[in-house]
Motif scaffolding. Structure first.
Motif, PDB file in Angstrom:
ATOM      1  N   GLN A 117       0.810  -1.216   0.000  1.00 23.29           N
ATOM      2  CA  GLN A 117       0.000   0.000   0.000  1.00 23.29           C
ATOM      3  C   GLN A 117       0.850   1.276   0.000  1.00 23.29           C
ATOM      4  O   GLN A 117       0.332   2.361  -0.246  1.00 23.29           O
ATOM      5  CB  GLN A 117      -0.919   0.011   1.227  1.00 23.29           C
ATOM      6  CG  GLN A 117      -1.809  -1.203   1.370  1.00 23.29           C
ATOM      7  CD  GLN A 117      -2.771  -1.372   0.216  1.00 23.29           C
ATOM      8  OE1 GLN A 117      -3.313  -0.396  -0.308  1.00 23.29           O
ATOM      9  NE2 GLN A 117      -2.985  -2.612  -0.206  1.00 23.29           N
ATOM     10  N   LEU A 118       2.135   1.125   0.292  1.00 25.88           N
ATOM     11  CA  LEU A 118       3.016   2.291   0.364  1.00 25.88           C
ATOM     12  C   LEU A 118       3.388   2.766  -1.035  1.00 25.88           C
ATOM     13  O   LEU A 118       3.408   1.966  -1.971  1.00 25.88           O
ATOM     14  CB  LEU A 118       4.284   1.923   1.151  1.00 25.88           C
ATOM     15  CG  LEU A 118       4.088   1.591   2.635  1.00 25.88           C
ATOM     16  CD1 LEU A 118       5.401   1.128   3.242  1.00 25.88           C
ATOM     17  CD2 LEU A 118       3.535   2.776   3.392  1.00 25.88           C
ATOM     18  N   PRO A 119       3.696   4.039  -1.208  1.00 28.08           N
ATOM     19  CA  PRO A 119       3.897   5.076  -0.180  1.00 28.08           C
ATOM     20  C   PRO A 119       2.670   5.936   0.097  1.00 28.08           C
ATOM     21  O   PRO A 119       2.743   6.882   0.880  1.00 28.08           O
ATOM     22  CB  PRO A 119       4.996   5.938  -0.814  1.00 28.08           C
ATOM     23  CG  PRO A 119       4.655   5.907  -2.265  1.00 28.08           C
ATOM     24  CD  PRO A 119       4.150   4.505  -2.536  1.00 28.08           C
ATOM     25  N   HIS A 120       1.551   5.623  -0.547  1.00 29.18           N
ATOM     26  CA  HIS A 120       0.396   6.523  -0.472  1.00 29.18           C
ATOM     27  C   HIS A 120      -0.544   6.205   0.688  1.00 29.18           C
ATOM     28  O   HIS A 120      -1.361   7.045   1.060  1.00 29.18           O
ATOM     29  CB  HIS A 120      -0.377   6.480  -1.791  1.00 29.18           C
ATOM     30  CG  HIS A 120       0.477   6.797  -2.975  1.00 29.18           C
ATOM     31  ND1 HIS A 120       1.029   8.035  -3.178  1.00 29.18           N
ATOM     32  CD2 HIS A 120       0.901   6.029  -4.019  1.00 29.18           C
ATOM     33  CE1 HIS A 120       1.742   8.036  -4.290  1.00 29.18           C
ATOM     34  NE2 HIS A 120       1.683   6.833  -4.821  1.00 29.18           N
ATOM     35  N   ARG A 121      -0.441   5.012   1.224  1.00 29.95           N
ATOM     36  CA  ARG A 121      -1.357   4.621   2.293  1.00 29.95           C
ATOM     37  C   ARG A 121      -0.610   3.754   3.306  1.00 29.95           C
ATOM     38  O   ARG A 121       0.074   2.810   2.919  1.00 29.95           O
ATOM     39  CB  ARG A 121      -2.538   3.854   1.704  1.00 29.95           C
ATOM     40  CG  ARG A 121      -3.593   3.460   2.723  1.00 29.95           C
ATOM     41  CD  ARG A 121      -4.728   2.723   2.031  1.00 29.95           C
ATOM     42  NE  ARG A 121      -5.351   3.537   0.976  1.00 29.95           N
ATOM     43  CZ  ARG A 121      -6.157   3.042   0.059  1.00 29.95           C
ATOM     44  NH1 ARG A 121      -6.417   1.757   0.036  1.00 29.95           N
ATOM     45  NH2 ARG A 121      -6.698   3.842  -0.848  1.00 29.95           N
ATOM     46  N   SER A 122      -0.736   4.081   4.590  1.00 36.84           N
ATOM     47  CA  SER A 122      -0.076   3.321   5.652  1.00 36.84           C
ATOM     48  C   SER A 122      -1.127   2.508   6.403  1.00 36.84           C
ATOM     49  O   SER A 122      -1.879   3.056   7.214  1.00 36.84           O
ATOM     50  CB  SER A 122       0.658   4.268   6.606  1.00 36.84           C
ATOM     51  OG  SER A 122       1.663   4.985   5.924  1.00 36.84           O
ATOM     52  N   GLU A 123      -1.173   1.210   6.114  1.00 34.29           N
ATOM     53  CA  GLU A 123      -2.156   0.330   6.733  1.00 34.29           C
ATOM     54  C   GLU A 123      -1.459  -0.873   7.352  1.00 34.29           C
ATOM     55  O   GLU A 123      -0.597  -1.502   6.716  1.00 34.29           O
ATOM     56  CB  GLU A 123      -3.179  -0.149   5.702  1.00 34.29           C
ATOM     57  CG  GLU A 123      -4.067   0.956   5.149  1.00 34.29           C
ATOM     58  CD  GLU A 123      -5.124   0.422   4.199  1.00 34.29           C
ATOM     59  OE1 GLU A 123      -5.068  -0.778   3.855  1.00 34.29           O
ATOM     60  OE2 GLU A 123      -6.003   1.213   3.792  1.00 34.29           O
ATOM     61  N   TYR A 124      -1.847  -1.191   8.575  1.00 29.50           N
ATOM     62  CA  TYR A 124      -1.286  -2.355   9.260  1.00 29.50           C
ATOM     63  C   TYR A 124      -2.246  -3.534   9.136  1.00 29.50           C
ATOM     64  O   TYR A 124      -3.459  -3.368   9.193  1.00 29.50           O
ATOM     65  CB  TYR A 124      -1.024  -2.037  10.741  1.00 29.50           C
ATOM     66  CG  TYR A 124       0.193  -1.170  10.944  1.00 29.50           C
ATOM     67  CD1 TYR A 124       1.444  -1.738  11.184  1.00 29.50           C
ATOM     68  CD2 TYR A 124       0.110   0.217  10.864  1.00 29.50           C
ATOM     69  CE1 TYR A 124       2.574  -0.950  11.359  1.00 29.50           C
ATOM     70  CE2 TYR A 124       1.228   1.020  11.028  1.00 29.50           C
ATOM     71  CZ  TYR A 124       2.453   0.425  11.276  1.00 29.50           C
ATOM     72  OH  TYR A 124       3.570   1.215  11.431  1.00 29.50           O
ATOM     73  N   ILE A 157       4.895  -6.563 -16.146  1.00 29.38           N
ATOM     74  CA  ILE A 157       4.054  -5.955 -17.187  1.00 29.38           C
ATOM     75  C   ILE A 157       2.821  -5.235 -16.643  1.00 29.38           C
ATOM     76  O   ILE A 157       2.103  -4.586 -17.405  1.00 29.38           O
ATOM     77  CB  ILE A 157       3.616  -7.012 -18.219  1.00 29.38           C
ATOM     78  CG1 ILE A 157       2.740  -8.088 -17.560  1.00 29.38           C
ATOM     79  CG2 ILE A 157       4.828  -7.643 -18.875  1.00 29.38           C
ATOM     80  CD1 ILE A 157       2.208  -9.112 -18.556  1.00 29.38           C
ATOM     81  N   LEU A 158       2.588  -5.327 -15.341  1.00 31.22           N
ATOM     82  CA  LEU A 158       1.467  -4.605 -14.731  1.00 31.22           C
ATOM     83  C   LEU A 158       1.975  -3.687 -13.624  1.00 31.22           C
ATOM     84  O   LEU A 158       2.863  -4.064 -12.865  1.00 31.22           O
ATOM     85  CB  LEU A 158       0.438  -5.577 -14.145  1.00 31.22           C
ATOM     86  CG  LEU A 158      -0.235  -6.561 -15.106  1.00 31.22           C
ATOM     87  CD1 LEU A 158      -1.200  -7.455 -14.336  1.00 31.22           C
ATOM     88  CD2 LEU A 158      -0.960  -5.826 -16.232  1.00 31.22           C
ATOM     89  N   VAL A 159       1.411  -2.502 -13.537  1.00 35.56           N
ATOM     90  CA  VAL A 159       1.748  -1.552 -12.480  1.00 35.56           C
ATOM     91  C   VAL A 159       0.462  -1.139 -11.782  1.00 35.56           C
ATOM     92  O   VAL A 159      -0.517  -0.765 -12.446  1.00 35.56           O
ATOM     93  CB  VAL A 159       2.455  -0.301 -13.032  1.00 35.56           C
ATOM     94  CG1 VAL A 159       2.719   0.700 -11.912  1.00 35.56           C
ATOM     95  CG2 VAL A 159       3.763  -0.683 -13.713  1.00 35.56           C
ATOM     96  N   LYS A 160       0.456  -1.219 -10.455  1.00 36.89           N
ATOM     97  CA  LYS A 160      -0.732  -0.866  -9.685  1.00 36.89           C
ATOM     98  C   LYS A 160      -0.440   0.346  -8.817  1.00 36.89           C
ATOM     99  O   LYS A 160       0.617   0.449  -8.200  1.00 36.89           O
ATOM    100  CB  LYS A 160      -1.177  -2.038  -8.814  1.00 36.89           C
ATOM    101  CG  LYS A 160      -2.461  -1.779  -8.026  1.00 36.89           C
ATOM    102  CD  LYS A 160      -2.863  -3.009  -7.219  1.00 36.89           C
ATOM    103  CE  LYS A 160      -4.149  -2.765  -6.451  1.00 36.89           C
ATOM    104  NZ  LYS A 160      -4.565  -3.964  -5.672  1.00 36.89           N
ATOM    105  N   GLY A 161      -1.379   1.277  -8.769  1.00 38.08           N
ATOM    106  CA  GLY A 161      -1.209   2.446  -7.922  1.00 38.08           C
ATOM    107  C   GLY A 161      -2.448   3.307  -7.906  1.00 38.08           C
ATOM    108  O   GLY A 161      -3.384   3.099  -8.685  1.00 38.08           O
TER     109      GLY A 161
END
Length: 397
Positions: free
Chosen positions: A24-31, A330-334
């Motif tokens: 989830q980083l760097p846009h979201r900090s979830e534990y 070949i895939l980028v997620k964000g």
């Protein structure tokens, strides 16, 4: 220094383990809660947690939490408890085969429970407590070891590169070797943190680390969090950066500092794919020479705990290199970027045509001959007169 905490562990009868989901980083900090070894295995395999020291600790503690809450194991005798623990440790090792730290931790923990179970007065409780205590100690020891690695590496750089001692070191690092890859502080990134803490860091450069982008997503996140002067570059820019600054005394690169998932007996090191390209070679009449770190006067330093050293493997040829799914390439997620702000919505984007073959090794091997020093919590080892790293000195034999 207020560094990130990627592993949260609470001991006791209500033991719990949480990891910072690094996907989830760097846009979201979830534990994410890790209530058992099964979830620990999945978190490691899916790279929600990664980094050789961190995966060993998460694996060990995930089983500790399982032992604290599994009623069937609580009622088992010493022998059954030992068998359960050893079977679960073998299972956890299969999550990431290249990193020796996980294998080393499993072997040591297995031996401890074996020894406890053979005692005349052993009980299921005593075997469980032996395991849990040892796994919890790993968390404490890792932070202390990382801080020592940072100090040793920083002192070595300042000793061997006089210009760095005068105006602060310019350092390149690859992948993520900080608090997100360890119990805290970091190995190679720990060296950078130690330089910064002693006001001896001029600038840090981190590579994006394709295809999983641990550098741009994670290392850059840590550097920004700690307010360390730093710049992000793509993997292919390192040589150009070093060449551009070759004759600029203030900007010249002083050291390349990387981590290692495994160091073999001869000093060959397996680290994140792209590490070897930091010491590129050219071919002429079948002769190879290092032309980057060597030519530019920089030092190539590998920072890793002693648990990353595997004296049972003679060289890098004996290391099993993990290969990962083609989709990582070949895939980028964000999250969606609207031109001004990063939105919460995450999308997956294809960057290559379906049907193309993909080669996706997670690690490469850097030959010992291209490495100047290997820094551990026990000190820095350099090549001896025969050109070999006397790594056995770290183990008293």
């Amino acid at each position: 220094m207020n560094v990130l905490q990627a592993i949260r562990y609470t001991p006791g009868d209500s033991a719990s383990l949480q990891i910072l989901d690094q996907l989830q980083l760097p846009h979201r900090s979830e534990y994410e809660d890790i209530p058992s070894a099964t979830e620990g295995w999945a978190a490691i395999k899916e790279m929600k947690t990664r980094g050789a020291p961190a995966i060993a600790i998460v694996a060990a503690l995930s089983l500790a939490v399982e032992l604290a809450h599994n009623d069937n194991i609580k009622s088992a005798d010493a022998s059954k408890t030992k068998e359960h623990i050893q079977a679960r440790l073998k299972y956890l090792v299969t999550s990431r085969p290249t990193a020796v730290n996980l294998e080393d931790a499993a072997r040591k923990l297995s031996a401890l429970v074996e020894a406890e179970a053979t005692k005349e007065n052993a009980t299921g409780l005593s075997v469980r407590q032996t395991y849990i205590k040892a796994s919890e100690q790993m968390l404490v020891d890792d932070v202390k070891d990382n801080e020592a690695i940072g100090r040793n590496g920083a002192e070595w750089i300042l000793k061997h590169v006089s210009r760095a001692n005068k105006r602060g070191a310019n350092v390149i690092t690859h992948c993520n070797t900080g608090s997100l890859a360890t119990a805290g502080y970091g190995t190679a990134l720990g060296v950078i943190r130690a330089l910064q803490a002693s006001n001896k860091l001029s600038h840090a450069y981190c590579t994006e680390t394709r295809p999983y982008n641990q550098g741009s997503r994670l290392t850059a996140y840590e550097l920004a969090h700690d307010k360390i002067p730093s710049t992000l570059i793509t993997d292919s820019m390192a040589a150009a950066l070093m060449n551009l600054n070759l004759n600029d005394e203030d900007k010249a690169i002083d050291a390349i500092v990387v981590g290692a998932d495994r160091v073999t007996a001869n000093g060959d090191t397996a680290n994140k794919i792209g590490t070897y390209s930091l010491v590129p070679i050219y071919t002429y009449a079948n002769l190879y020479r290092a032309v980057l770190a060597k030519r530019h006067g920089a030092k190539f330093l590998v920072a890793a705990p002693r648990t990353s050293i595997d004296l049972t493997r003679a060289s890098g040829k004996d290391i099993t290199i993990e290969h990962r799914a083609p989709d990582e390439v070949i895939l980028v997620k964000g999250p969606v970027f609207d031109g001004t702000n990063v939105q919460d919505e995450a999308v997956t984007v294809s960057t290559a045509p379906r049907g193309i073959n993909v080669w996706n090794p997670a690690f490469d091997v850097t030959p010992a001959e291209l490495i100047d020093g290997i820094v551990t919590e026990a000190g820095v080892v350099e090549k001896d007169e025969s050109g070999n790293f006397p790594l056995s000195t770290f183990f008293g034999n």
